[in-house]
Design an enzyme around this catalytic site. Sequence first.
Site, PDB file in Angstrom:
ATOM      1  N   ASP A 166       0.757  -1.393  -0.563  1.00  0.00           N
ATOM      2  CA  ASP A 166      -0.044  -0.042   0.070  1.00  0.00           C
ATOM      3  C   ASP A 166       0.730   1.019  -0.107  1.00  0.00           C
ATOM      4  O   ASP A 166       0.390   2.301  -0.799  1.00  0.00           O
ATOM      5  CB  ASP A 166      -1.044  -0.445   1.089  1.00  0.00           C
ATOM      6  N   PHE A 215       1.954   1.345  -3.289  1.00  0.00           N
ATOM      7  CA  PHE A 215       1.612   2.211  -4.221  1.00  0.00           C
ATOM      8  C   PHE A 215       1.735   3.747  -3.988  1.00  0.00           C
ATOM      9  O   PHE A 215       1.096   4.954  -5.196  1.00  0.00           O
ATOM     10  CB  PHE A 215       0.024   0.704  -4.544  1.00  0.00           C
ATOM     11  N   SER A 254     -18.762 -13.980 -40.644  1.00  0.00           N
ATOM     12  CA  SER A 254     -17.593 -15.506 -40.247  1.00  0.00           C
ATOM     13  C   SER A 254     -17.689 -15.473 -42.086  1.00  0.00           C
ATOM     14  O   SER A 254     -17.339 -14.281 -42.816  1.00  0.00           O
ATOM     15  CB  SER A 254     -18.444 -16.430 -40.081  1.00  0.00           C
ATOM     16  N   LEU A 255     -17.236 -16.467 -42.446  1.00  0.00           N
ATOM     17  CA  LEU A 255     -16.202 -16.343 -43.612  1.00  0.00           C
ATOM     18  C   LEU A 255     -16.781 -17.728 -43.940  1.00  0.00           C
ATOM     19  O   LEU A 255     -17.176 -18.373 -43.275  1.00  0.00           O
ATOM     20  CB  LEU A 255     -14.703 -17.066 -43.461  1.00  0.00           C
ATOM     21  N   GLU A 264      -3.452 -17.002 -45.198  1.00  0.00           N
ATOM     22  CA  GLU A 264      -2.985 -16.807 -43.430  1.00  0.00           C
ATOM     23  C   GLU A 264      -3.705 -18.145 -42.705  1.00  0.00           C
ATOM     24  O   GLU A 264      -4.648 -19.212 -43.533  1.00  0.00           O
ATOM     25  CB  GLU A 264      -3.697 -16.190 -42.688  1.00  0.00           C
ATOM     26  N   ASP A 315      -8.408 -22.193 -34.718  1.00  0.00           N
ATOM     27  CA  ASP A 315      -8.956 -22.606 -34.316  1.00  0.00           C
ATOM     28  C   ASP A 315      -9.711 -22.405 -33.198  1.00  0.00           C
ATOM     29  O   ASP A 315      -9.295 -22.494 -32.232  1.00  0.00           O
ATOM     30  CB  ASP A 315      -9.569 -24.062 -34.327  1.00  0.00           C
ATOM     31  N   ARG A 358     -17.626 -12.355 -30.628  1.00  0.00           N
ATOM     32  CA  ARG A 358     -18.430 -12.374 -30.757  1.00  0.00           C
ATOM     33  C   ARG A 358     -19.623 -12.269 -31.316  1.00  0.00           C
ATOM     34  O   ARG A 358     -20.771 -11.429 -31.499  1.00  0.00           O
ATOM     35  CB  ARG A 358     -17.654 -13.325 -32.291  1.00  0.00           C
ATOM     36  N   LYS A 365      -7.846 -14.107 -48.129  1.00  0.00           N
ATOM     37  CA  LYS A 365      -7.785 -12.563 -48.215  1.00  0.00           C
ATOM     38  C   LYS A 365      -7.178 -11.669 -49.482  1.00  0.00           C
ATOM     39  O   LYS A 365      -5.893 -11.647 -49.881  1.00  0.00           O
ATOM     40  CB  LYS A 365      -7.085 -11.557 -46.793  1.00  0.00           C
ATOM     41  N   CYS A 396     -12.764 -57.381 -12.797  1.00  0.00           N
ATOM     42  CA  CYS A 396     -12.490 -58.098 -11.486  1.00  0.00           C
ATOM     43  C   CYS A 396     -14.125 -59.702 -11.530  1.00  0.00           C
ATOM     44  O   CYS A 396     -14.217 -59.853 -10.516  1.00  0.00           O
ATOM     45  CB  CYS A 396     -13.095 -57.441 -10.676  1.00  0.00           C
TER      46      CYS A 396
HETATM   47  S1  IVH Z   1     -10.333 -12.986 -41.492  1.00  0.00           S
HETATM   48  C1  IVH Z   1     -14.416 -10.715 -42.316  1.00  0.00           C
HETATM   49  N1  IVH Z   1      -8.703 -14.871 -40.698  1.00  0.00           N
HETATM   50  O1  IVH Z   1     -12.164 -18.018 -38.529  1.00  0.00           O
HETATM   51  C2  IVH Z   1     -13.629 -12.093 -42.185  1.00  0.00           C
HETATM   52  N2  IVH Z   1     -10.657 -14.612 -39.739  1.00  0.00           N
HETATM   53  O2  IVH Z   1     -14.705 -18.909 -39.768  1.00  0.00           O
HETATM   54  C3  IVH Z   1     -12.667 -11.513 -40.872  1.00  0.00           C
HETATM   55  N3  IVH Z   1     -10.349 -17.043 -38.044  1.00  0.00           N
HETATM   56  O3  IVH Z   1     -14.770 -15.333 -37.219  1.00  0.00           O
HETATM   57  C4  IVH Z   1     -12.118 -12.804 -40.139  1.00  0.00           C
HETATM   58  N4  IVH Z   1      -7.975 -17.595 -38.591  1.00  0.00           N
HETATM   59  O4  IVH Z   1     -13.147 -16.657 -35.468  1.00  0.00           O
HETATM   60  C5  IVH Z   1      -9.654 -14.258 -40.254  1.00  0.00           C
HETATM   61  N5  IVH Z   1      -6.676 -15.600 -40.171  1.00  0.00           N
HETATM   62  C6  IVH Z   1      -7.665 -15.301 -39.618  1.00  0.00           C
HETATM   63  C7  IVH Z   1      -8.999 -16.652 -39.535  1.00  0.00           C
HETATM   64  C8  IVH Z   1      -9.851 -15.940 -38.753  1.00  0.00           C
HETATM   65  C9  IVH Z   1      -9.641 -18.698 -37.619  1.00  0.00           C
HETATM   66  C10 IVH Z   1     -11.960 -17.473 -37.521  1.00  0.00           C
HETATM   67  C11 IVH Z   1     -12.541 -16.309 -36.877  1.00  0.00           C
HETATM   68  C12 IVH Z   1     -13.665 -16.069 -38.050  1.00  0.00           C
HETATM   69  C13 IVH Z   1     -13.646 -17.668 -37.959  1.00  0.00           C
HETATM   70  C14 IVH Z   1     -15.149 -17.950 -39.567  1.00  0.00           C
END
Ligand code: IVH
Length: 678
Positions: free
Chosen positions: A39, A42, A89-90, A115, A119, A138, A290, A418
């Site tokens: 304390d 601090f 999501s993707l 990239e 997971d 999210r 991407k 057993c």
């Molecule tokens: S880009 C709008 N990059 O995968 C795009 N996502 O299945 C934003 N994820 O919700 C996501 N590695 O949680 C991106 N190198 C990476 C990723 C990634 C894992 C996850 C992310 C996304 C999910 C879609």
Amino acid sequence: MNLFSEIEEPEREELRNLRKELEEANYKYYVLNMPTLSDQEFDFKMHRLQALEAQFPDMFDPKSPTQHVGSDLGKKGFEQVKHRYPMLSLANSYSREEIEEWVRKLPSGVEIVCELKYDGLSISLWYDHGVLVKALTRGDGQQGDNVIDNIKTIPSVPWRIERNDIPDFFELRGEVLLPWERFEALNKEREEQEEPLFANPRNAASGTLKLQDPREVARRGLDAYLYYMLGENLPGKTHFERLETAKEWGFHISDAIKVCHNVDEVMAYIAYWDTERKNLPVATDGIVLKVNNLAQQDELGYTAKTPRWAIAYKFPAEKQLTLLKEITYQVGRTGVVTPVANLEPVQLSGTMVQRATLHNEDFIKSLDIRPGDRVWVEKGGEIIPKIVGRADRNDEMSATASLNDEMMYSFPDVCPECGTPLIRVEGEAAWRCPNESGCPPQIKGKIEHFVSRKAMNIDGLGEETIDLFYQKGLLHNIADIYDLKLEDIAAQERLGEKSAQNMLAGIEASKQVPWARVLFALGIHMVGETTAKKIAKKYNTIDALQWATAEQLCAIEDVGPQIAENIVRYFEDIRNLEILDRLRKAGLQMEGEEEIAPASDKLAGLSIVISGTFAQHSRDEYKAMIEANGGKNVGSVSKKTSFILAGENMGPEKRKKAEDLGIPIKTEEEFLELIIDN
Ligand code: IVH
């Protein structure tokens, strides 16, 4: 670049450092409940910071620790926050053809950034004037939970970026993960505590991020990889440049990022990482492609759910076909009998697999699996490989399992360990061996559970030793532990007198373990750590608990009819009553409050190291005295040590370290004076 930074007064730097240090101290104190500063220290630093802020009014910052109290904790649940940009999501793809189809819709000659697809769980980090102000999950994509206190436990996530060239506000998105090593350790611990296991690191990370106790989150060891920067007026014209910039600002960005110019290059990246990912510390389930150019990204835009400028490619789940040689059975500590496939060894996810779970009787019957079949074995995110299917028996490759009905699979009706007839509890898929006190894996499993860290915490009695003592007839149940003699232990190979003494000291110390943990240690089926605490709070003594009816037990939070019945049945068994009687005579705590309150708080907040040998009391007694007076007994000397309680022959290294760090050393007499009322 700030031109003044090089000729800046050192006080400005001191001011910045103090803000950082106090911010961290506040977090450790309020959130982690682990103070790092006294304390006094601090207050001293806070006054110095106030003085410096008065000297440099241009450096005013509403987020300075001088401007707010340490914490907004005590709140329940997480703050819900609307995302600035929805978290989408993707779209997924699984083949070269699907990737080609996606590329065809892009402008010709585009650069594609490849990239890894981590997971875990996505996270959005908000930085306001360089300070991490929110960390959002999210959620439903529109709004998420602010889990900032948990995210701050991740060492690679910066709390503050000290630069002049960053935008006022930006967001970094990424993935929170529990590394494999941490995941395996966590599951091992949960197995010992009879808590449900996490199926894979993603589930473990998700469960961890939702915890309300950041200290536990810190202990589990999450990590995060960031892969997307958003905001206004951000530097760079390409996604790749932005990630490079983020890396320069101190963010944790993967090194596995590559700019590709055609599908061949993309496929080469996939082929490389499909193998190499097995050496990574964290789980990945694919790659993400991407469009690199940000203007092109904008033009492509979004569908309702996913960006058009990115796509995921999922690695195929690792599956192999192999011969099922034999089905054997494993009996767990609660008597559950699990069928295990013994396989012709196959290489899967970098390891050789020769055993896999067949789950239960219903699973085997539904797929009509028999020894001699060729079966599919899979090792996904889960640690335990599993059988997921069977090859057609007409298949040339398949060994010819005879199809006559006599060969139809049937689950054994007696315990493979057993010989006791198995029972199948209604509504459960598992067969169970009811011979709790006579079936070897159940006996050993119960002892392992009893001595485990969150139960009686007896060091030196590991799985192998328990097995050895069981074989030698020294241990048959948990009460036998308290009859172990020095000479019995020391007479075993691999165990000398020193380890025998340590083991006995651990056994002795376990007699101080509070009643709630003793109850958990008994291993009553389905009575986990938390449930045991709740029961022990309601029933202060084992005698009271013994006479409780199922109905009364059900009135306790978390106790349902099944658990209540298990408890009642436990006390109906004369063998258990005999064991309890012996444990009581050995001196275990069979009554008490949930936690024994310290007798005084004279040593509250102090970390004390005990070293050397003593004349008046044993080390264990000193340990108990420290705890009874609110202090903490720690093993090694560090700058956080409050003092050392030193007897004869204190280790020279410890003494030197204490002297170097200026840590006081107290004698036995001085210590006793401290805690004895006069
Ligand atoms: S880009 C709008 N990059 O995968 C795009 N996502 O299945 C934003 N994820 O919700 C996501 N590695 O949680 C991106 N190198 C990476 C990723 C990634 C894992 C996850 C992310 C996304 C999910 C879609």
